[in-house]
Scaffold this motif. Structure first.
Motif, mmCIF file in Angstrom:
data_model
loop_
_atom_site.group_PDB
_atom_site.id
_atom_site.type_symbol
_atom_site.label_atom_id
_atom_site.label_comp_id
_atom_site.label_asym_id
_atom_site.label_seq_id
_atom_site.Cartn_x
_atom_site.Cartn_y
_atom_site.Cartn_z
ATOM 1 N N LYS A 68 -26.967 -16.079 34.132
ATOM 2 C CA LYS A 68 -28.384 -16.239 33.723
ATOM 3 C C LYS A 68 -28.896 -17.567 34.250
ATOM 4 N N ASP A 158 -34.762 -15.320 26.729
ATOM 5 C CA ASP A 158 -34.005 -16.479 26.856
ATOM 6 C C ASP A 158 -34.793 -17.658 26.314
ATOM 7 N N ILE A 302 -29.004 -9.996 31.995
ATOM 8 C CA ILE A 302 -29.157 -11.070 32.640
ATOM 9 C C ILE A 302 -30.060 -11.108 33.867
#
Length: 403
Positions: A68, A158, A302
């Motif tokens: 990531k 995220d 990811i």
């Protein structure tokens, strides 16, 4: 029945923060308030590939592990209060003085939006504005705000934060001075535009299934205009938003639903009319809140590159405050503005950005008066849990399982 373990992060993130926590400390009037430990900026990059000769290569080299680009902040890394990254506005703009910029939209483009329920406008913002937004986003991710805790902890993105303009001055200045308001006013055929709610979204993990947007703030479907402003090139393999053209006109999907089964009865005329947009930095996507759409992320969730978007909903001139107590829509209206159902939605909590920002509204935002009241939040969330039917309520929280 409602699963309150899913709701808990929203309640925690909303209720433990006092209104005074968002008033900047005098000693930090020109910087981030209450700075905590710096957030983890990114995962370590894979080690550089070693140069080897043909003789040294005896087996195939393994592919580098996907990492990531951004790690989830630790709890102690979150910040409270107003934040000002001290960015210089592009084009010699003087903050809170220079009039908003303009960008002309054609009649043909407006008609496409009205017909299809979605419009892609390329190159609304130049490289200078894109760089400004990227810097503002980078600063925000480095100094994550507690208002982002619930969404980020849910693993939906995220990093995701609602009402980013309220806590981060750079985004408020963008709304006040960029051409965004002018573009949306033309698209909505209205002479005034106010921000109803917004979101800073970084990397949507595995993306979202087919859905409609009902987190538009305290307004009706027809009073709202949805927007996306992209800061990065959309990957070729995934991440491009896909819309069902004309689906904003459907009568089949319940207003309180979030996720949509496009095979359901009543959507036959729309389910095969796909419009995919591979947006580039500086582009805008504009759509009707009821237009059904999806975003597919990488299969493993990811993101090795950034997909940064500033999005949200604006309200047209004459919009009345619509109390959404008892529905999932209340989660995009947690401010202590004091407006009641049917009142004109004129408040610093919903700042006007076109035709011109209001200096008094901007000052109230800057001095910390625009915030969230724990008592008001508890009341609204209590009404949500108490009044919403199980199926409609759970439709919103199913979003947590979309990853």
């Amino acid at each position: 029945m409602v699963n309150f373990s899913i709701l808990a992060p929203f309640i925690v993130a909303s209720t433990i923060t006092s209104a005074s926590a968002f008033v900047p400390a005098k000693s930090h009037s020109k910087s981030f308030v209450y700075p905590l430990q710096q957030s983890t900026r990114a995962a370590e990059a894979p080690e550089a590939t070693k140069v080897v000769t043909n003789e040294q290569v005896t087996t195939s080299m393994p592919s580098p592990k996907r990492e990531k680009i951004l790690k989830e902040p630790a709890l102690w890394e979150y910040n409270f209060g107003l934040q000002d990254p001290q960015l210089t506005l592009p084009h010699d703009i003087v903050p809170r003085v220079t009039s908003p910029e303009k960008f002309e939209v054609t009649e043909e483009q407006i008609q496409i939006l009205e017909r299809d329920g979605v419009l892609h406008i390329k190159g609304v913002f130049d490289d200078d504005w894109v760089d400004y937004l990227r810097q503002a986003t980078s600063k925000q991710v480095d100094e994550p705000h507690f208002w982002a805790f619930a969404g980020t902890a849910s693993k939906l993105y995220d990093y995701i934060q609602r009402n980013i303009w309220q806590t981060n001055k750079a985004f408020a200045d963008f709304y006040y001075h960029s051409a965004m308001g002018h573009v949306l006013a033309q698209c909505g055929r209205t002479d005034a535009v106010r921000v109803s709610t917004d979101l800073l979204m970084v990397n949507p993990n595995k993306g979202f299934k087919w859905h409609q947007d009902n987190q538009n703030g305290p307004i009706t479907w027809e009073d709202g205009i949805r927007f996306w402003i992209t800061m990065d090139e959309t990957p070729k393999e995934y991440g491009a938003p896909v819309y069902l053209k004309g689906s904003h006109l459907n009568n089949a999907v319940d207003e309180q639903a979030v996720f949509v089964d496009i095979e359901m009865k009543g959507l036959e005329a729309y389910k095969d009319k796909l419009a995919e947009f591979r947006t580039m930095p500086g582009d805008m996507l504009i759509w009707h809140p009821r237009t059904i759409h999806k975003v597919d992320g990488p299969a493993d969730g990811i993101w090795t590159t950034y997909r940064r978007v500033l999005g949200g909903t604006v309200a047209k001139a004459g919009t009345k405050y619509t109390d959404k107590m008892g529905t999932g829509g209340v989660l995009s209206d947690l401010g202590n503005h004091g407006l009641t159902h049917g009142e004109n939605m004129e408040s610093p909590y919903f700042p006007i950005i076109y035709p011109q920002f209001d200096n008094q509204e901007a000052e109230e935002r800057d001095n910390g008066s625009v915030g969230r009241s724990p008592r008001d939040i508890a009341s609204k969330l209590g009404g949500l849990a108490g009044k919403a039917s199980g199926d409609k309520f759970f439709s919103f929280f199913k979003v947590l399982g979309s990853r």
